[in-house]
Scaffold this active site. Structure first.
Site, PDB file in Angstrom:
ATOM      1  CG  MET A 258      42.317  35.900  37.101  1.00  0.00           C
ATOM      2  SD  MET A 258      43.238  37.167  37.966  1.00  0.00           S
ATOM      3  CE  MET A 258      44.659  36.221  38.523  1.00  0.00           C
TER       4      MET A 258
ATOM      5  CG  ASP B  85      47.855  41.094  55.823  1.00  0.00           C
ATOM      6  OD1 ASP B  85      47.887  39.904  56.143  1.00  0.00           O
ATOM      7  OD2 ASP B  85      48.841  41.725  55.384  1.00  0.00           O
TER       8      ASP B  85
ATOM      9  CG  ASP C  49      37.310  39.301  40.098  1.00  0.00           C
ATOM     10  OD1 ASP C  49      38.082  39.084  39.149  1.00  0.00           O
ATOM     11  OD2 ASP C  49      37.455  38.801  41.223  1.00  0.00           O
TER      12      ASP C  49
HETATM   13  O1  F6P Z   1      39.893  39.479  42.859  1.00  0.00           O
HETATM   14  C1  F6P Z   1      40.742  39.662  41.794  1.00  0.00           C
HETATM   15  C2  F6P Z   1      41.393  38.366  41.390  1.00  0.00           C
HETATM   16  O2  F6P Z   1      42.263  38.659  40.340  1.00  0.00           O
HETATM   17  C3  F6P Z   1      40.443  37.229  41.029  1.00  0.00           C
HETATM   18  O3  F6P Z   1      39.937  37.305  39.728  1.00  0.00           O
HETATM   19  C4  F6P Z   1      41.327  36.035  41.246  1.00  0.00           C
HETATM   20  O4  F6P Z   1      40.548  34.894  41.489  1.00  0.00           O
HETATM   21  C5  F6P Z   1      42.137  36.427  42.446  1.00  0.00           C
HETATM   22  O5  F6P Z   1      42.168  37.832  42.454  1.00  0.00           O
HETATM   23  C6  F6P Z   1      43.545  35.896  42.456  1.00  0.00           C
HETATM   24  O6  F6P Z   1      44.150  36.283  43.642  1.00  0.00           O
HETATM   25  P1  F6P Z   1      45.719  36.230  43.949  1.00  0.00           P
HETATM   26  O7  F6P Z   1      46.403  37.265  43.094  1.00  0.00           O
HETATM   27  O8  F6P Z   1      45.808  36.526  45.382  1.00  0.00           O
HETATM   28  O9  F6P Z   1      46.173  34.861  43.559  1.00  0.00           O
END
Ligand code: F6P
Length: 374
Positions: free
Chosen positions: A177, A75, A135
């Site tokens: 990721m 949020d 990241d």
């Molecule tokens: O920003 C961290 C991260 O793990 C990214 O590597 C990935 O793209 C994203 O979050 C995934 O987000 P969510 O858990 O909201 O799907």
């Protein structure tokens, strides 16, 4: 008067968050006699004033715990879904801050959280942030907590995929990721011995990738591991994206701007879709080898933090309280050359730490024969 700290975790969870909360809390309570409350589920907990007192007992047993015991959410204070409306809830947050007689709000999060926290600092709140994300893409800090743990998990996965790829003479495309940057894919790809690594910073040519795999086959190695960052992009798509961005920048009237913005959003949406399957199919056709896909996904964010992340979170968390004690606000605690530094938030927000093309890891990858697809 003893200072009163509010703390929250926002954005995607990351190993080391609990270790950081613990470090802030133990230093604040034990060394300085301050008080601390935690807000649940990121900025939403502040809007709804959902908090809990963090005393010595609440801060116990957290060091090794994955995730965040406070809960988190994506949020944003200025654009929050309330019922079925998206509303600016900044004023409600400011009210909660004062209602709880806070002296400072500590926000633990990634790039988005740094931006949201900065907006609150601009509204006059005392803010300090800590950089977390698997990241590793936050500007002005050498690294972020969560990254080392995820790096270890992704490396082990690539290690393990070798034996099955080898046994079946297959290509395995591993989705790692990293939406905007390739730190995790490049780091784990090198450490795990991937044969091809595709990252957003270096748009790839599918023919170059298939040539690298065919070359291995000619050498009798008829299996390959292709590590692909979520945000990796082909040369053609990168070009289309760049053209759309240029169109947006050059748009002269409202109508043109709206059209260009919509086009760019559509392209970004398409790019956000997982493309490992498409890549895998293309490679099967071009190389004649069978290919499989493994998406590591949220496994990379789960579980206990590594020793390096526990250390980093503890170092940043304790230094943060020194800043609170000296009333230095509007800063992110960063690690730079093994030293903790307080960096003004305005130097952090709106930037993203991409992998420089002349980074040592890029050179090292090429030197050991890894194809980067370009
Ligand atoms: O920003 C961290 C991260 O793990 C990214 O590597 C990935 O793209 C994203 O979050 C995934 O987000 P969510 O858990 O909201 O799907």
């Amino acid at each position: 008067m003893a200072k009163s700290i509010g703390i929250l975790t926002a954005g995607g969870d990351s190993p080391g968050l609990n270790a950081a909360i613990r470090a802030v809390g133990k230093t604040a309570l034990g060394r300085f006699g301050m008080q601390m409350i935690g807000f649940r589920d990121g900025f939403r907990g502040l809007v709804e004033n959902r908090s809990l007192r963090l005393d010595e007992a609440a801060l116990s047993g957290l060091l090794t715990l994955g995730g965040t015991f406070l809960g988190t959410s994506r949020d944003k204070p200025h654009r929050m879904l309330i019922g079925n409306k998206v509303l600016d809830m900044t004023d409600a947050i400011v009210e909660t801050y004062h209602k709880n007689h806070l002296d400072v709000l500590v926000c633990l999060g990634g790039g988005g959280t740094q931006k949201n926290a900065y907006r609150l600092a601009e509204k006059g709140l005392n803010i300090i942030t800590l950089p977390k994300t698997i990241d590793n893409d936050i500007a002005m800090t050498d690294t972020t907590f969560g990254y080392d743990t995820a790096l270890g998990i992704a490396t082990e996965a690539i290690d393990r995929l070798h034996s099955t790829a080898h046994s079946h003479h297959r290509i395995i495309v591993v989705g790692i990721m990293g939406h905007n940057t390739g730190w995790l894919a490049l780091g784990s790809g090198i450490a795990g011995g991937a044969n091809v690594i595709l990252i957003p910073e270096i748009p790839y040519d599918i023919n170059v990738v298939s040539q690298a795999i065919r070359q291995r086959s000619r050498q009798g190695k008829n299996f390959s591991i292709v590590a692909v960052a979520e945000g990796a992009i082909s040369k053609e798509k990168a070009m289309i994206m760049q053209e759309a961005m240029q169109m947006k920048m050059q748009a002269i009237n409202k109508e043109e701007k709206k059209e260009a913005k919509a086009r760019l959003e559509q392209l970004e949406l398409e790019h956000d879709k997982d493309h490992t399957l498409e890549l895998s199919q293309q490679l099967e056709e071009l190389t004649g080898l069978e290919s499989r896909v493994t998406i590591l996904g949220h496994l990379q964010r789960g579980g206990t933090p590594s020793a390096v992340d526990r250390l980093l979170a503890t170092q940043l968390g304790t230094a943060c309280v020194e800043m609170i004690n000296s009333e230095t606000y509007g800063v992110m605690m960063a690690i730079r050359g093994n030293k903790v530094e307080a960096v003004p938030l305005e130097e952090v927000v709106g930037k993203r730490k991409m992998i420089p093309l002349d980074h040592d890891w890029v050179e090292a990858a090429k030197n050991v024969g890894i194809s980067l697809g370009a």
